[in-house]
Design a protein around this motif. Sequence first.
Motif, PDB file in Angstrom:
ATOM      1  N   ILE A  15       0.903  -1.254   0.016  1.00 53.80           N
ATOM      2  CA  ILE A  15      -0.075  -0.035   0.084  1.00 53.80           C
ATOM      3  C   ILE A  15       0.871   1.322  -0.094  1.00 53.80           C
ATOM      4  O   ILE A  15       0.312   2.360  -0.224  1.00 53.80           O
ATOM      5  N   SER A  21      -3.273   1.203  -6.072  1.00 56.03           N
ATOM      6  CA  SER A  21      -4.498   2.010  -5.844  1.00 56.03           C
ATOM      7  C   SER A  21      -5.583   0.931  -5.464  1.00 56.03           C
ATOM      8  O   SER A  21      -5.525  -0.223  -5.515  1.00 56.03           O
ATOM      9  N   TRP A  22      -6.554   1.377  -4.515  1.00 59.05           N
ATOM     10  CA  TRP A  22      -7.340   0.498  -3.671  1.00 59.05           C
ATOM     11  C   TRP A  22      -8.228   0.102  -4.825  1.00 59.05           C
ATOM     12  O   TRP A  22      -8.723   0.497  -5.788  1.00 59.05           O
ATOM     13  N   ARG A  23      -8.719  -1.362  -4.662  1.00 63.08           N
ATOM     14  CA  ARG A  23      -9.885  -2.036  -5.424  1.00 63.08           C
ATOM     15  C   ARG A  23     -10.982  -1.217  -5.168  1.00 63.08           C
ATOM     16  O   ARG A  23     -11.328  -0.699  -3.972  1.00 63.08           O
ATOM     17  N   PHE A  26     -13.129  -2.181  -2.214  1.00 60.37           N
ATOM     18  CA  PHE A  26     -12.464  -2.142  -0.648  1.00 60.37           C
ATOM     19  C   PHE A  26     -12.981  -0.530  -0.312  1.00 60.37           C
ATOM     20  O   PHE A  26     -12.468   0.371  -0.470  1.00 60.37           O
ATOM     21  N   ASN A  27     -13.880  -0.636   0.616  1.00 57.17           N
ATOM     22  CA  ASN A  27     -14.655   0.671   0.864  1.00 57.17           C
ATOM     23  C   ASN A  27     -13.923   1.614   1.941  1.00 57.17           C
ATOM     24  O   ASN A  27     -13.001   0.986   2.404  1.00 57.17           O
ATOM     25  N   TYR A  28     -14.510   2.616   2.149  1.00 51.93           N
ATOM     26  CA  TYR A  28     -13.587   3.667   3.107  1.00 51.93           C
ATOM     27  C   TYR A  28     -13.366   3.033   4.319  1.00 51.93           C
ATOM     28  O   TYR A  28     -12.382   3.064   5.020  1.00 51.93           O
ATOM     29  N   LYS A  31     -10.435   0.434   4.351  1.00 52.53           N
ATOM     30  CA  LYS A  31      -9.469   0.969   4.395  1.00 52.53           C
ATOM     31  C   LYS A  31      -8.840   1.598   5.581  1.00 52.53           C
ATOM     32  O   LYS A  31      -7.646   1.532   5.870  1.00 52.53           O
ATOM     33  N   LEU A  34      -7.689  -1.145   7.904  1.00 49.12           N
ATOM     34  CA  LEU A  34      -6.477  -1.612   7.580  1.00 49.12           C
ATOM     35  C   LEU A  34      -5.255  -0.931   8.033  1.00 49.12           C
ATOM     36  O   LEU A  34      -4.305  -1.243   8.512  1.00 49.12           O
ATOM     37  N   LEU A  35      -5.566   0.425   7.667  1.00 46.85           N
ATOM     38  CA  LEU A  35      -4.329   1.531   7.805  1.00 46.85           C
ATOM     39  C   LEU A  35      -4.183   1.630   9.558  1.00 46.85           C
ATOM     40  O   LEU A  35      -3.189   1.786  10.137  1.00 46.85           O
ATOM     41  N   LEU A  61      -7.311   9.954   3.008  1.00 44.77           N
ATOM     42  CA  LEU A  61      -8.687   9.254   2.856  1.00 44.77           C
ATOM     43  C   LEU A  61      -9.806   9.953   3.562  1.00 44.77           C
ATOM     44  O   LEU A  61     -10.730  10.047   2.844  1.00 44.77           O
ATOM     45  N   ASN A  65     -12.900  11.411   1.483  1.00 46.63           N
ATOM     46  CA  ASN A  65     -14.022  10.971   1.954  1.00 46.63           C
ATOM     47  C   ASN A  65     -14.994  12.311   2.315  1.00 46.63           C
ATOM     48  O   ASN A  65     -16.097  12.202   2.144  1.00 46.63           O
TER      49      ASN A  65
END
Length: 79
Positions: A15, A21-23, A26-28, A31, A34-35, A61, A65
């Motif tokens: 990452i 780049s995020w799929r 893979f919603n907000y 993400k 995970l972070l 992000l 958002n």
Amino acid sequence: MDYEKKVMRIAYDIISDGEFSWRKDFNYDMKMELLKLLIEYFTDIEHYEKCSKLSEMIKGLEKTNENISKTTITGSEDS
């Protein structure tokens, strides 16, 4: 072999790569989860440079958002 350590480092490498780049599916929330998990892990092992980069990703992000939630879609109705 410590698989948790290996998975966390590989996830970070993926990452943090400039080409990543995020799929779309893979919603907000996913993400952010995970972070934050990665930050927790790297804080525990005192890799603060990685935490700093991950924190910047979170800020990006959040800003994205926030901008998306402020955007309204307008259009004209066909009569």
